[in-house]
Scaffold this active site. Structure first.
Site, PDB file in Angstrom:
ATOM      1  N   TYR A  53       0.856  -1.190   0.000  1.00  0.00           N
ATOM      2  CA  TYR A  53       0.000   0.000   0.000  1.00  0.00           C
ATOM      3  C   TYR A  53       0.896   1.245   0.000  1.00  0.00           C
ATOM      4  O   TYR A  53       1.952   1.277   0.640  1.00  0.00           O
ATOM      5  CB  TYR A  53      -0.882   0.024   1.245  1.00  0.00           C
ATOM      6  CG  TYR A  53      -1.839  -1.142   1.347  1.00  0.00           C
ATOM      7  CD1 TYR A  53      -2.821  -1.357   0.384  1.00  0.00           C
ATOM      8  CD2 TYR A  53      -1.773  -2.022   2.433  1.00  0.00           C
ATOM      9  CE1 TYR A  53      -3.711  -2.417   0.488  1.00  0.00           C
ATOM     10  CE2 TYR A  53      -2.663  -3.086   2.552  1.00  0.00           C
ATOM     11  CZ  TYR A  53      -3.631  -3.281   1.570  1.00  0.00           C
ATOM     12  OH  TYR A  53      -4.510  -4.339   1.685  1.00  0.00           O
ATOM     13  N   HIS A  97      -7.959 -10.600  -8.674  1.00  0.00           N
ATOM     14  CA  HIS A  97      -7.470  -9.817  -7.548  1.00  0.00           C
ATOM     15  C   HIS A  97      -8.668  -9.353  -6.707  1.00  0.00           C
ATOM     16  O   HIS A  97      -9.745  -9.057  -7.251  1.00  0.00           O
ATOM     17  CB  HIS A  97      -6.685  -8.606  -8.064  1.00  0.00           C
ATOM     18  CG  HIS A  97      -5.900  -7.918  -7.017  1.00  0.00           C
ATOM     19  ND1 HIS A  97      -6.446  -6.949  -6.193  1.00  0.00           N
ATOM     20  CD2 HIS A  97      -4.594  -8.038  -6.636  1.00  0.00           C
ATOM     21  CE1 HIS A  97      -5.518  -6.516  -5.364  1.00  0.00           C
ATOM     22  NE2 HIS A  97      -4.389  -7.148  -5.608  1.00  0.00           N
TER      23      HIS A  97
END
Length: 241
Positions: A77, A201
């Protein structure tokens, strides 16, 4: 502890357990390792904010022989306070990003539990779940900024080493970046030894799309069923389980 990476990167590699250093010996002894360290250290020197503070955290909870499940992500992230070295995970006090929310919702649906809302997945890692991104660092606000810097060479070598271990494992490959590892997994270990499961995903952009939607994939219960059939025991995916 700082929330971002500090140079030199090579110091983190020196702190790796001997088993992981052996698993990645070809990379660590080659030019790719030197190039990776130079690239990351130079970006830090130029003032870039790089996450996470410990890119190799996923390798600290278990040795290669102790891994039971491998979950592969893309890269960390890229927002402040999110990445901490485990793919898809965030620190306990941090709000879950959308992909992680979809993962936790699928755990709850698949495993029939209401306690899968822990945002930090360290408890999974401590049970032998390797939460490994393909690329292990990223610059703030710049997703995929460290792709093709050399991390992919390192992580594929790790995945191949885990696949060569004699104990059966489940590999959960979500999205095209993770699925690109399937040939390496199958060639590294005997075809009958490991379970390889693929799906889109878990990002909201793809989690429900055909042909392999992540939502409803039931990978968590399937991994446990396979591990138990091989005498390894399942993972407690649910909080407090």
């Amino acid at each position: 502890m700082s929330s971002c990476l500090r140079a030199p990167l090579a110091a983190q590699f020196r702190a790796l357990a001997p088993e992981w250093r052996s698993a990645a010996a070809s990379f660590l002894d080659g030019a790719g390792f030197e190039r990776l360290c130079r690239t990351i250290d130079s970006r830090i020197g130029a003032g870039a904010t790089i996450y996470p503070p410990n890119p190799l955290a996923a390798l600290e909870a278990a040795r290669p022989s102790e891994i039971r499940v491998v979950i592969v992500g893309q890269d960390p992230y890229h927002g402040p306070g999110q990445a901490h070295g485990l793919a898809f995970s965030v620190p306990a006090e941090t709000r879950a990003p959308p992909s992680l929310r979809n993962i936790l919702q699928e755990v709850s649906r698949d495993c029939g539990c209401t306690g899968a809302a822990e945002h930090c997945l360290a408890r999974w890692a401590n049970q032998g779940v390797l939460l490994l991104n393909r690329v292990l660092t990223v610059e703030q606000g710049r997703p995929a900024s460290h792709a093709r810097c050399g991390w992919e060479e390192f992580t594929v070598e790790l995945i191949e080493a885990v696949a060569r271990e004699a104990e059966s494992k489940a590999f959960l490959l979500w999205g095209t970046h993770a699925q690109a590892l399937e040939p390496a997994i199958r060639s590294a270990g005997p075809a009958h030894l490991h379970l390889v499961l693929t799906a889109n995903h878990p990002s909201p952009l793809s989690a429900r799309r055909p042909p392999l939607p992540f939502v409803g994939c039931s990978h968590f219960s399937a991994a446990n069923a396979y591990l138990r059939s091989r005498g390894r025991g399942g993972i407690n995916w649910c909080r407090g389980a």
